[in-house]
Design an enzyme around this catalytic site. Structure first.
Site, PDB file in Angstrom:
ATOM      1  N   ARG A  34       8.819  -6.214   1.327  1.00 50.53           N
ATOM      2  CA  ARG A  34       9.438  -4.895   1.472  1.00 50.53           C
ATOM      3  C   ARG A  34       8.353  -3.842   1.748  1.00 50.53           C
ATOM      4  NH1 ARG A  34       9.192   0.172  -0.044  1.00 50.53           N
ATOM      5  NH2 ARG A  34       8.789  -0.439  -2.199  1.00 50.53           N
ATOM      6  N   ASP A  35       7.519  -3.562   0.764  1.00 53.18           N
ATOM      7  CA  ASP A  35       6.513  -2.502   0.918  1.00 53.18           C
ATOM      8  C   ASP A  35       5.450  -2.886   1.949  1.00 53.18           C
ATOM      9  OD1 ASP A  35       5.408  -0.046   0.416  1.00 53.18           O
ATOM     10  OD2 ASP A  35       4.817  -0.443  -1.641  1.00 53.18           O
ATOM     11  N   HIS A  50       3.383   0.693 -10.305  1.00 49.58           N
ATOM     12  CA  HIS A  50       3.228   0.295  -8.895  1.00 49.58           C
ATOM     13  C   HIS A  50       2.028   1.062  -8.340  1.00 49.58           C
ATOM     14  CE1 HIS A  50       5.046  -0.381  -4.710  1.00 49.58           C
ATOM     15  NE2 HIS A  50       4.253   0.657  -4.485  1.00 49.58           N
ATOM     16  N   CYS A 103       2.794   3.371   2.548  1.00 48.23           N
ATOM     17  CA  CYS A 103       4.047   4.091   2.769  1.00 48.23           C
ATOM     18  C   CYS A 103       3.949   4.786   4.119  1.00 48.23           C
ATOM     19  CB  CYS A 103       4.248   5.103   1.646  1.00 48.23           C
ATOM     20  SG  CYS A 103       5.585   6.266   1.956  1.00 48.23           S
TER      21      CYS A 103
END
Lengths: 303, 303
Positions: B12-13, B204, B237
């Site tokens: 995902r990330d 995280h 991100c």
């Protein structure tokens, strides 16, 4: 908050394994920048065989060419009497002796057993006592050996004792190939400081497996306030297969500064110096703050 | 020693910012390998707009294609009701909601204020209460915002409270762009656990400025036992300028394993999976243990 003392090793530990020779002029320029950035100590070079470490064959010219800044200690690594004499001739203020805790690593590194290295140190100390130079004793592979694996904490303590009996006034425990875990750092540092409470103890870490800054944090928690670091995270040991860089100076100073520790060195000047280093080498260095910026480098909202 | 719970976020990330699309088949293969390596939780994908995150447009196919291993929790990130419904249809076991502590970051990320995000969560929770899915609430930029700088600890605590009132059964404090220092991690984690002693709290971290593993160590010291990590250290991100990778799973498990922590995941299988990941991506990943080997990988003396 505590004062943390920073000992810069890039021009010794970093340059010794660079493929290309860094010119004497550029070495001097970099060291002058580090002095201006106010690191506490600079391990300028090694006085060793130019055949063994060709990149540091200009040790004398570098030592004689740099500006000396008050408050900065200029040290050099030496492995034998001849090197020690050469260091004295150039006004080195502190010599750094090195022996590996692991016999196998010591043999690979300097073709002597640990005990033979200490016999050799005795000869060097006889000479050193007639000079003004101070003596730091480094124990390589203090946290593990790439050939032998685990090293005995008792042997580390015994060799610290041997160094101190010889007359060393500072000790560095070096994690030569990046094998230390944070837990191990805390435990060994605590043991050493319990036995020699006022010993100027330094820790030298490599970030080989990503644990560099975590190891520093555990060293600090155990009471150790002196750390080696290498600008840009450059470095490694040519005799230690697979090793990557040392703990990165500007990443370390960045972390400590933003936690409120007193660090003499100026972070912005170090970041600029790391960029200069990258230009000099012509390749990227492992440091991360020069890529990501400081945590206070904000981005415009309109971006 | 304590049990540390590992939550894998690479697919995902990590994948959301990869330039090239990773095929559904390879995503499934990687997730199956991570299940076999016995990580505790896998954030498989996000059910978000394929326009916003094209690399995760195959969320449904991936969720439906993977093998489910007992003991592993399969979660997914969702941002709205439609995504939550899609997640439910694919048998996602836990949804991960995200809001940024920083208003500016939240607006950049999801074009809503923090409060608008929570209004939206209410609608999602109304639906979620009719499903078996559990809910984790993530607070992005918990340790600093790349636009606003410092974030208020009080605001973090207030938003944890809002999540818990909504019905979230776990909270993740995310250092979205790698701004946390070890000191800050210890202090904020301690505050949260002091107020909600039995809260399943996860941290995280991103290794953007090299502090990732040091931050984990301070989180553990404060009592936090759950950590997100990304295989190979992949990640970042897309809305946070300058960010590099997440904390690297195999580097983290390597460190914890050799300190004696109980980690369910198998280190060797993770290292193999990270090498597979590198092959899939066709480029190097930031992880260091896959380059340097484990600290127990000794070198022959004859080398």
């Amino acid at each position: 908050m505590q004062k943390i003392t920073l000992q810069e090793v890039v021009t010794r530990d970093g340059f010794q394994i660079e493929e290309q020779f860094v010119t004497t002029e550029k070495k001097i320029e970099l060291i002058n920048r580090l002095s201006e950035a106010a690191v506490d100590k600079i391990e300028v070079t090694s006085f060793v065989s130019p055949k063994a470490v060709p990149n540091l064959s200009d040790a004398k010219e570098v030592m004689n060419g740099i500006n000396r800044t008050p408050g900065v200690t200029y040290s050099a690594l030496v492995l034998n009497l001849r090197g020690t004499e050469r260091a004295a001739e150039c006004g080195v203020e502190e010599v750094n002796l090195v022996v590996s805790v692991s016999n196998t690593h010591n043999k690979k590194n300097v073709r002597r057993t640990t005990e033979q290295s200490f016999e050799n140190f005795q000869e060097m100390m006889d000479y050193l006592s007639s000079t003004k130079m101070s003596v730091n004793g480094t124990l390589a592979t203090s946290f593990g050996c790439p050939y032998e694996g685990d090293v005995s904490e008792d042997k580390v303590l015994r060799l610290v004792d041997q160094y101190l009996e010889l007359g060393a006034t500072g000790i560095t425990l070096a994690d030569t190939t990046g094998m230390a875990t944070p837990k191990q750092v805390f435990e060994l540092s605590e043991k050493v400081l319990k036995r020699w409470a006022y010993l100027p103890l330094a820790l030298h870490f490599h970030n080989t497996r990503g644990m560099g800054l975590a190891n520093v944090m555990e060293g600090i928690r155990a009471g150790v306030t002196r750390y080696d670091a290498s600008l840009g995270g450059l470095g490694g040991c040519p005799f230690a297969p697979g090793a990557t860089g040392n703990v990165c100076t500007e990443d370390l100073v960045h972390m400590l500064t933003f936690m409120g520790y007193e660090v003499g060195a100026n972070l912005d000047q170090l970041i600029d110096s790391a960029k200069y280093l990258q230009d000099v080498l012509g390749h990227e260095v492992p440091g991360q703050v020069i890529k990501a910026g400081k945590i206070t480098d904000l981005h415009p909202i309109s971006e």
